[in-house]
Design a protein around this motif. Structure first.
Motif, PDB file in Angstrom:
ATOM      1  N   LEU A  52       0.824  -1.143  -0.120  1.00  0.00           N
ATOM      2  CA  LEU A  52      -0.086   0.050   0.066  1.00  0.00           C
ATOM      3  C   LEU A  52       0.759   1.348   0.110  1.00  0.00           C
ATOM      4  O   LEU A  52       0.581   2.317  -0.519  1.00  0.00           O
ATOM      5  N   ALA A  53       2.076   1.186   0.551  1.00  0.00           N
ATOM      6  CA  ALA A  53       2.539   2.214   0.634  1.00  0.00           C
ATOM      7  C   ALA A  53       3.564   2.507  -0.522  1.00  0.00           C
ATOM      8  O   ALA A  53       3.846   3.640  -1.012  1.00  0.00           O
ATOM      9  N   HIS A  54       3.923   1.273  -1.147  1.00  0.00           N
ATOM     10  CA  HIS A  54       4.537   1.285  -2.675  1.00  0.00           C
ATOM     11  C   HIS A  54       3.680   2.100  -3.630  1.00  0.00           C
ATOM     12  O   HIS A  54       4.054   2.871  -4.366  1.00  0.00           O
ATOM     13  N   GLU A  55       2.219   1.729  -3.447  1.00  0.00           N
ATOM     14  CA  GLU A  55       1.342   2.373  -4.487  1.00  0.00           C
ATOM     15  C   GLU A  55       0.811   3.792  -3.971  1.00  0.00           C
ATOM     16  O   GLU A  55       0.272   4.511  -4.994  1.00  0.00           O
ATOM     17  N   LEU A  56       1.096   4.349  -2.770  1.00  0.00           N
ATOM     18  CA  LEU A  56       0.471   5.619  -2.428  1.00  0.00           C
ATOM     19  C   LEU A  56       1.247   6.669  -3.175  1.00  0.00           C
ATOM     20  O   LEU A  56       2.629   6.840  -3.126  1.00  0.00           O
ATOM     21  N   GLU A  57       0.537   7.551  -3.347  1.00  0.00           N
ATOM     22  CA  GLU A  57       1.036   8.867  -4.144  1.00  0.00           C
ATOM     23  C   GLU A  57       1.482   9.986  -3.220  1.00  0.00           C
ATOM     24  O   GLU A  57       0.413  10.386  -2.645  1.00  0.00           O
ATOM     25  N   LEU A  58       2.612  10.247  -2.898  1.00  0.00           N
ATOM     26  CA  LEU A  58       3.106  11.407  -2.215  1.00  0.00           C
ATOM     27  C   LEU A  58       3.997  12.266  -2.824  1.00  0.00           C
ATOM     28  O   LEU A  58       5.301  12.099  -2.721  1.00  0.00           O
ATOM     29  N   ASN A  59       3.422  12.951  -3.690  1.00  0.00           N
ATOM     30  CA  ASN A  59       4.333  13.800  -4.375  1.00  0.00           C
ATOM     31  C   ASN A  59       5.122  14.753  -3.892  1.00  0.00           C
ATOM     32  O   ASN A  59       6.033  15.715  -4.422  1.00  0.00           O
ATOM     33  N   GLU A  60       4.716  15.118  -2.721  1.00  0.00           N
ATOM     34  CA  GLU A  60       5.276  16.382  -1.793  1.00  0.00           C
ATOM     35  C   GLU A  60       6.855  15.695  -1.366  1.00  0.00           C
ATOM     36  O   GLU A  60       7.346  16.777  -0.479  1.00  0.00           O
ATOM     37  N   LEU A  61       6.892  14.337  -1.134  1.00  0.00           N
ATOM     38  CA  LEU A  61       8.003  14.338  -0.618  1.00  0.00           C
ATOM     39  C   LEU A  61       9.206  14.760  -1.360  1.00  0.00           C
ATOM     40  O   LEU A  61       9.343  14.569  -2.212  1.00  0.00           O
TER      41      LEU A  61
END
Length: 245
Positions: A52-61
């Motif tokens: 789930l973390a692999h697919e999560l979109e976190l563009n702000e990182l």
């Protein structure tokens, strides 16, 4: 009374957001909730733990090198999370979503995450909220062995206690995605969105943003009492003191 967190056999974790009821909506809600906190995370190396973390979109990182670690299937590294393959103090941040609930020994997993983080490194953790209304749906016998109900779920307060013991400082926390997690409902929130404005704990997911703190030991030198020799005392003072010297 709280049940022990460790168990003999762990349940299989979800391998995709699509395995969860309204998975795409849950993913978008969690990404939106974590966006302002991810903007404050920066560094060189970040590990995403679980599918789930692999697919999560976190563009702000703002982390230069990001990789995912899973037990099998999609992922850059296949590993056992209880025996983390990274050296001590080499990761700037770790993101773990919906994985702690499916681990045999969640305490050991958190210890490994802590060991690999640098001082002031970030741990972003999200899990299903056992106190939300959706948890009552999981008590229905046909749902016990289905996702997401077949895992072990821990409250946000309990996970905070574990992190405090590992010298983490909780810098942000909250709930998101109010839902009954029923695929057959026409709306994912099913009327809980207005209630969540008054009672945030009805959110089906909780999240924690923690920062690893290290407090160095500063040696303190003991001051020895100085012994003033007799000849160092002025003669006038010896006379005024009655000549007791």
């Amino acid at each position: 009374m709280l049940m022990p967190a460790r168990q003999e056999v762990a349940a299989a974790a979800p391998s995709s957001w699509l395995e969860l009821p309204h998975g795409g909506w849950l993913q978008a809600q969690l990404s939106q909730a974590l966006a302002p906190h991810c903007a404050k995370v920066f560094g060189y190396y970040l590990a995403r733990v679980g599918h789930l973390a692999h697919e999560l979109e976190l563009n702000e990182l703002r982390v230069r090198h990001q990789f995912s670690a899973t037990r099998s299937g999609a992922g850059d590294i296949h590993t056992d999370f209880e025996y983390w393959p990274f050296a001590e103090g080499v990761l700037d941040a770790v993101v773990m979503v919906g994985q702690l609930e499916f681990e045999r020994d969640p305490h050991q997993v958190l210890r490994e995450m802590s060991r690999s983080l640098i001082a002031d490194g970030h741990l972003i953790l999200a899990g299903l909220n056992p106190l939300c209304p959706a948890r009552w749906v999981g008590f229905w016998p046909p749902h016990l062995q289905q996702l997401p109900w077949r895992g072990r779920y821990f409250s946000r307060a309990r996970v905070c206690d574990w992190l405090n013991l590992l010298n983490f400082e909780i810098v942000a926390s909250g709930y998101t995605a109010p839902s009954l997690l029923l695929a057959r409902t026409p709306s994912p929130s099913f009327g809980l969105s207005h209630l969540s404005q008054v009672l945030p704990a009805v959110g089906s997911w909780y999240y924690l943003v923690a920062k690893k703190r290290e407090y160095p030991l500063t040696p303190v030198r003991l001051k020895r009492p100085s012994k003033t020799p007799l000849n160092a005392v002025p003669a006038v003072q010896r006379i005024n003191d009655g000549g007791r010297y």
